[in-house]
Design a protein around this motif. Structure first.
Motif, PDB file in Angstrom:
ATOM      1  N   PHE A 118       0.845  -1.183   0.000  1.00 32.81           N
ATOM      2  CA  PHE A 118       0.000   0.000   0.000  1.00 32.81           C
ATOM      3  C   PHE A 118       0.888   1.243   0.000  1.00 32.81           C
ATOM      4  CE2 PHE A 118      -3.378  -2.711   1.932  1.00 32.81           C
ATOM      5  CZ  PHE A 118      -4.384  -2.417   1.011  1.00 32.81           C
ATOM      6  N   GLY A 122      -2.791   4.061   2.314  1.00 27.68           N
ATOM      7  CA  GLY A 122      -3.645   2.929   2.008  1.00 27.68           C
ATOM      8  C   GLY A 122      -4.652   3.143   0.905  1.00 27.68           C
ATOM      9  N   ILE A 214      -4.979  -5.803  -3.244  1.00 27.25           N
ATOM     10  CA  ILE A 214      -5.068  -5.154  -1.938  1.00 27.25           C
ATOM     11  C   ILE A 214      -4.964  -6.178  -0.814  1.00 27.25           C
ATOM     12  CG2 ILE A 214      -6.388  -3.204  -2.832  1.00 27.25           C
ATOM     13  CD1 ILE A 214      -8.851  -4.325  -1.511  1.00 27.25           C
ATOM     14  N   GLY A 217      -1.384  -6.483  -0.207  1.00 27.04           N
ATOM     15  CA  GLY A 217      -0.920  -5.326   0.549  1.00 27.04           C
ATOM     16  C   GLY A 217      -1.081  -5.493   2.037  1.00 27.04           C
ATOM     17  N   ALA A 529      -8.169   1.142   4.219  1.00 24.82           N
ATOM     18  CA  ALA A 529      -8.116   0.071   3.216  1.00 24.82           C
ATOM     19  C   ALA A 529      -8.914  -1.140   3.691  1.00 24.82           C
ATOM     20  CB  ALA A 529      -6.663  -0.316   2.915  1.00 24.82           C
ATOM     21  N   ILE A 634      -2.367  -1.250   6.841  1.00 24.68           N
ATOM     22  CA  ILE A 634      -1.255  -0.692   6.064  1.00 24.68           C
ATOM     23  C   ILE A 634       0.069  -0.900   6.798  1.00 24.68           C
ATOM     24  CG2 ILE A 634      -2.565   0.918   4.655  1.00 24.68           C
ATOM     25  CD1 ILE A 634      -2.058   3.090   6.684  1.00 24.68           C
TER      26      ILE A 634
END
Length: 649
Positions: A118, A122, A214, A217, A529, A634
């Motif tokens: 990220f 984020g 994501i 991430g 996120a 994050i």
């Protein structure tokens, strides 16, 4: 408090809208504290980086012939880290505290590297170990190119051989990975990984998996998607005779090979493990002073071409009985510390800034409730379950809480009285949810309970259940939560008898996961996120037991737990749609329906949220910003890019 919090978020949003933040070393229009492929950095700035620098201690090893030149240790296209303040200086020992291996998230969140990462707030995915990637139109196929020339800390190149080893010999090995993580599944089947060439590989899913990047991430840290095959294969039965492996297991005092392998694949437990982190462990985790030294093959540089990290080593001092991170900070014995600091320490820390030669930073947390109180929808008592399932009961409990009083008494007025809901300024923030049944109105709370038919009282004035027993609930929790005594008072004032039961954390988690709690207490974090980890909204976070058995049912594909019903089942149905919907607008509409269900039902009862994370930082410890978002999703403080922290001389 809200004005400060919103100001920070607005500054971040303005920076995103403008697209850039200029930094002071002539780099042009790029953001501070971010990662850029060298090739991209040069295009954006018009600046060529052709010479590379290194730490003096590494230069000396090169001179002695013990280490290759820095140009040979870096990849072809290094990752450039743009510093928050200035180009740093090499040297120094970053002193921290920890509680041992149970506190392993501290070192991990400083060091861990993901295939992709990220950005600092984020809002998007950026390159990291993977230099670039392509996604098929149907979001079923992802093709990644590793950063050519990255080396493990022992100098061995990182290649797709390490990717395939992780996939075939770790992920698909039932003894090492009994259950494949849900984010690596689609259509109930694990992803397939194929090697294309030395540095490229393909990930294929049975069904669309638009949240895959994501998810990496958030979830893809440590040795996920790659593991040092050249080292770890000596502990794997596919590569060595069983007799030899059994000898290793016996020597380590273990029962099974997979225990040995897992220990050897943990950089905190095994200093010999090759890593791609900025620092590598050089001491056992059991020592009083755990030490991590710089990785001479680290693959990130600053805009001047200097190999990172700047800081030579990190030490984690094992806290002894009676010692705390706060006391160490006041004594000037830590250089940057966030773990072990609570908001209750704020006044004491501020009063001792001169003595300890430090400053206190406040990062807005991605925590919508610190904490949330959760009524177990799977509670075993059938009468209590029927009461807990009635949303009027949960609404009544929420209305009985004086959040402003709690904020002043226990949060120094620095939090925001609110319902357990996504933080302001984040995607999916809903102001109606934030305020839903969050006002202090005990009269209205009593009315809700009366309408449920809970009008009869016992001799002490507590309400009676439909079976004639006193309506009594037990709240179990771990950690120091002094506000629970006040919650007990609020709820007993509306006729509900409350028992408080503090537990040691591991016992609390065990009981919560098994659905044995009546009421649990945990923070509603991971708001930044949130699509990367919506576990709190799904009831799948073990420590946050508002629907533990329903969550187990969902995560096991119906093989365990209890099948949900009503609005809770709708949550899983909407989430299943979110996971496979490629169109972002439609995907967000489905996720909004999950928000609406929570807003209606108040399964998590919030007290105070948007509380700042305190960070103590020595005055000569630089390149660390104030006001950066803090959230587990994050990997904070990794989003501050610790490899570019330095000591100013």
């Amino acid at each position: 408090m809200r004005n400060w919090y919103v100001l920070v978020v607005l500054i971040l949003c303005i920076s995103m809208l403008l697209g850039v933040t200029k930094i002071g070393f002539g780099a042009g229009n790029i953001e501070v504290g971010e990662y850029y492929n060298l090739s991209d950095y040069e295009k954006l700035t018009g600046k060529k980086i052709t010479k590379f620098g290194e730490a003096p201690q590494l230069a000396e090893l090169v001179k002695q012939g013990k280490l290759p030149p820095v140009e040979q240790r870096l990849p072809k296209n290094p990752l450039v880290v743009t510093p928050y303040e200035e180009i740093g200086q090499y040297g120094g020992t970053w002193r921290r505290t920890w509680s041992g291996l149970s506190d392993s998230a501290g070192p991990y969140k400083i060091c861990s590297e993901h295939l992709v990462m990220f950005n600092k707030d984020g809002t998007k995915i950026i390159p990291n170990v993977a230099e670039n990637w392509k996604v098929s139109r149907d979001a079923k196929v992802y093709t990644f190119k590793l950063r050519e020339g990255i080396k493990w800390s022992d100098g061995t190149p990182l290649t797709t051989e390490d990717v395939m080893f992780w996939y075939e010999d770790i992920l698909l090995n039932k003894e090492l990975t009994p259950t494949v993580p849900t984010w690596l599944l689609a259509g109930g089947k694990p992803c397939k990984i194929e090697k294309i060439d030395t540095y490229s590989f393909r990930v294929t899913f049975e069904e669309p998996s638009p949240l895959f990047l994501i998810s990496i991430g958030k979830m893809g840290g440590g040795h996920t998607f790659f593991a040092p095959k050249h080292y770890l294969k000596q502990f794997h039965p596919k590569y060595i005779p069983k007799e030899k492996l059994d000898e290793f297991v016996k020597k380590e005092g273990l029962q099974n090979w997979y225990q040995l392998f897992s220990n050897k694949n943990d950089f905190l437990q095994n200093p010999e493990l090759p890593v791609i982190y900025p620092w590598r462990t050089t001491t056992p985790h059991t020592v009083t002073l755990q030490i991590m030294e710089r990785n001479p093959y680290y693959w990130k540089i600053d805009p001047a071409g200097n190999q990172l990290p700047y800081i030579d080593r990190i030490t984690h001092m094992l806290l002894q009985s009676g010692e705390t991170a706060v006391l160490k900070a006041i004594a000037g014995e830590v250089d940057m510390q966030e773990r072990g600091l609570a908001l209750a320490d704020y006044t004491l820390l501020m009063e001792n800034r001169v003595k300890g030669d430090y400053r206190v930073l406040r990062w807005p947390q991605g925590t919508g409730a610190s904490p949330a109180i959760m009524l177990n929808q799977n509670v075993k008592d059938p009468v209590l379950r029927k009461i807990f399932e009635d949303r009027r009961f949960r609404i009544a409990l929420s209305l009985a809480i004086n959040r402003e009083e709690i904020n002043q008494l226990f949060y120094l007025g620095l939090g925001e009285p609110r319902q357990a809901s996504i933080i302001s300024g984040a995607p999916f923030y809903d102001p109606e949810w934030e305020k839903a049944y969050a006002e202090y109105n005990p009269k209205k709370a009593n009315e809700y309970l009366d309408k449920m038919g809970l009008t009869k009282r016992d001799k002490d004035g507590f309400r009676l259940r439909p079976d004639g027993k006193t309506l009594a609930i037990t709240i179990e929790y771990s950690g120091d939560r002094p506000y629970m005594e006040v919650i007990k008072k609020y709820w007993e004032n509306i006729g509900i008898k409350v028992a408080l039961k503090p537990l040691e954390r591991s016992l609390y988690v065990t009981r919560a996961r098994a659905g044995e709690l009546e009421v649990g207490v945990w923070g509603f974090d991971r708001n930044v996120a949130i699509l990367s980890d919506p576990g709190h909204l799904l009831g799948t976070v073990a420590e946050a037991p508002w629907a533990p058995l329903y969550g187990t049912w969902y995560t096991t594909g119906g093989k365990g737990g209890e099948e949900p019903k009503g609005d809770i089942k709708k949550i899983y149905e909407f989430w299943d749609k979110v996971k496979v919907t490629g169109d972002e607008k439609q995907r967000n509409r489905y996720f909004k329906e999950i928000i609406n269900l929570h807003k209606k039902n108040i399964w998590m009862i919030g007290l105070v949220g948007e509380v700042p994370q305190l960070i103590v930082v020595k005055n000569n410890f630089r390149n660390i910003p104030d006001g950066l978002l803090w959230d587990d999703n994050i990997r904070s403080p990794k989003n501050a890019r610790p490899e570019q922290f330095f000591f100013k001389k």
